[in-house]
Enzyme design. Structure first.
Site, mmCIF file in Angstrom:
data_model
loop_
_atom_site.group_PDB
_atom_site.id
_atom_site.type_symbol
_atom_site.label_atom_id
_atom_site.label_comp_id
_atom_site.label_asym_id
_atom_site.label_seq_id
_atom_site.Cartn_x
_atom_site.Cartn_y
_atom_site.Cartn_z
ATOM 1 N N ASN A 138 0.644 -1.338 -0.092
ATOM 2 C CA ASN A 138 -0.075 0.012 0.106
ATOM 3 C C ASN A 138 0.725 1.207 -0.148
ATOM 4 O OD1 ASN A 138 -2.254 -1.701 0.042
ATOM 5 N ND2 ASN A 138 -2.559 -1.524 2.241
ATOM 6 N N HIS A 155 6.010 -0.126 -2.609
ATOM 7 C CA HIS A 155 5.751 0.593 -3.643
ATOM 8 C C HIS A 155 5.860 2.346 -3.495
ATOM 9 C CE1 HIS A 155 3.041 -3.130 -4.980
ATOM 10 N NE2 HIS A 155 4.408 -3.171 -5.253
ATOM 11 N N GLY A 286 -11.710 -13.758 -0.260
ATOM 12 C CA GLY A 286 -11.612 -14.376 -1.664
ATOM 13 C C GLY A 286 -10.323 -14.744 -1.961
ATOM 14 N N THR A 302 -9.510 -8.219 7.682
ATOM 15 C CA THR A 302 -8.263 -8.153 8.402
ATOM 16 C C THR A 302 -8.180 -7.535 9.602
ATOM 17 O OG1 THR A 302 -7.792 -6.327 7.063
ATOM 18 C CG2 THR A 302 -6.836 -8.328 6.267
#
Length: 314
Positions: A138, A155, A286, A302
C-alpha cells in the site's frame, strides 16, 4: 525503520473467523499456479496454533485499508480497473494532465484517511516484538500513521512527489496547495467523483486542469510510487527477502493480510517463504494466487482478525 528511499468504505457482507480453510502446500513454484480443490475446514484455534508465538513478517495489501475508506482492486464486488501505467504517464503531457486532475481530487480524500483497527493492531504487535517487519504493497502511509516502524513500503508513498528531471523529492501537501492555487474551483466541481484504489477518482473532462512543474527545474512531477510497468527498487526487494529468510532462521511465519497476491511484487515473498518451509497464513476475502502455498487460509476481514490476534492494548 522505513525503507522508503525517495519513492466511505462500501458495505461488504461480513464473514467470521469461522470461515476458514486450510490450503494444501504443493512443491510447485511455477508462475500463476492453479489453485487446488476444496480445502478441508479448520477452526480458528488451528490458525492461531499455526502462528503460536512465532515471530511474524506481515505482508499487507489493499484489503487492509478498505476499513479506512480506501477501495481495493480485487476484493469481492470490486469493479474492473485499469490503472495508468508508467509508460503511459511518461508518454506526454495529456496523460499527465489526466492523472493529476484525477489524483488531485483523490488526494483530498486519501490524505484524510485514518488508520483502522488492523493497522493499529499490527503496530501493537510490533511494539511487543511479535511483528519483526511489515512489508506493505500500500502507498497510503497508514501503517506509519498507526505507529509501525519496522516497515518496508514496497511501492513507495503517495505523500511524496518526485521530479523525473532533477529527481528532487518533495511533499504532496505542497503540490496539492500549488494545484489548488492554479485550479481554484476543481475540488468543488468534482468532489463527488467516485474514488479509486490508486488515490485518484473516476473523472472525465480533464483538459482544462493546469499541472505545475517542478519548482526547482520545471520538470515533470510524478507521485513517488511504483506505477504498473515500473520495477520495485532492488534494495527494497532484497530487504524483504532478508526479512523472510530471518524468519526462517527464527522459526517465524509469514502473515499475508488483505492481498490477492495477483502481482509478483508480493507473491515472490510467499514463494520464498514456502521454499524455506516458513509457515504462510493468508487472511483475505476471496481467493489469492498464493493459496496453494499457504499453511492456513482464512476468509475473514483483516481488521477483526488482527484485533483478535493482538488483543487489547494502547
Amino acid at each position: 525503520m522505513n525503507c522508503n528511499t525517495g519513492t466511505g468504505p462500501g458495505h461488504r457482507p461480513r464473514r467470521t473467523l469461522f470461515d476458514v480453510s486450510l490450503a494444501q502446500r504443493v512443491p510447485s513454484y511455477a508462475d500463476a499456479p492453479a489453485p487446488p480443490g476444496a480445502a478441508p475446514a479448520v477452526t480458528p484455534d488451528r490458525v492461531h496454533e499455526v502462528l503460536a508465538d512465532r515471530p511474524l513478517v506481515a505482508l499487507t495489501g489493499a484489503g487492509l485499508s478498505t476499513d479506512s475508506g480506501i477501495p481495493d482492486y480485487r476484493g469481492p464486488g470490486a469493479p474492473t480497473r485499469a490503472p495508468m501505467t508508467y509508460q503511459e504517464f511518461v508518454s506526454g503531457p495529456e496523460p499527465q494532465r489526466r492523472y493529476w486532475a484525477r489524483s488531485h481530487v483523490g488526494w483530498s480524500r486519501m490524505g484524510q484517511a485514518q488508520p483502522n483497527a488492523g493497522h493499529l493492531a499490527l503496530a501493537r504487535l510490533e511494539a511487543r516484538g511479535r511483528v519483526r517487519m511489515t512489508i506493505t504493497q500500500n502507498v497510503d502511509g497508514l501503517h506509519e500513521s498507526a505507529g509501525s516502524r519496522q516497515l518496508c513500503a514496497l511501492h513507495g508513498r503517495i505523500a511524496e512527489v518526485v521530479c523525473l528531471g532533477c529527481r528532487e523529492v518533495t511533499s504532496r501537501l505542497r503540490l496539492a496547495a500549488r494545484m489548488t492555487e492554479l485550479n481554484p474551483d476543481w475540488l468543488a466541481r468534482h468532489g463527488e467523483a467516485a474514488a479509486r484504489p490508486d488515490g485518484d477518482v473516476d473523472l472525465d473532462g480533464t483538459h482544462d486542469f493546469v499541472v505545475p512543474g517542478c519548482e526547482s527545474c520545471g520538470g515533470v512531477l510524478k507521485p513517488d510510487v511504483v506505477f504498473f510497468g515500473e520495477n520495485v527498487p532492488k534494495t527494497r526487494v532484497q530487504r524483504c527477502y532478508d526479512a523472510v529468510e530471518e524468519a526462517a532462521g527464527l522459526g517465524g511465519a509469514l502473515l499475508v493480510l488483505g492481498s490477492s497476491l495477483t502481482v509478483m511484487s508480493g507473491l515472490r515473498f510467499v514463494r520464498r517463504a514456502a521454499k524455506l518451509a516458513v509457515p504462510v497464513v493468508i487472511v483475505n476475502r476471496g481467493g489469492t494466487r498464493g493459496d496453494d502455498l499457504a499453511t492456513a487460509k482464512l476468509e475473514a476481514g483483516t481488521s477483526e482478525f488482527l484485533a483478535a490476534l493482538a488483543g487489547p492494548g494502547a
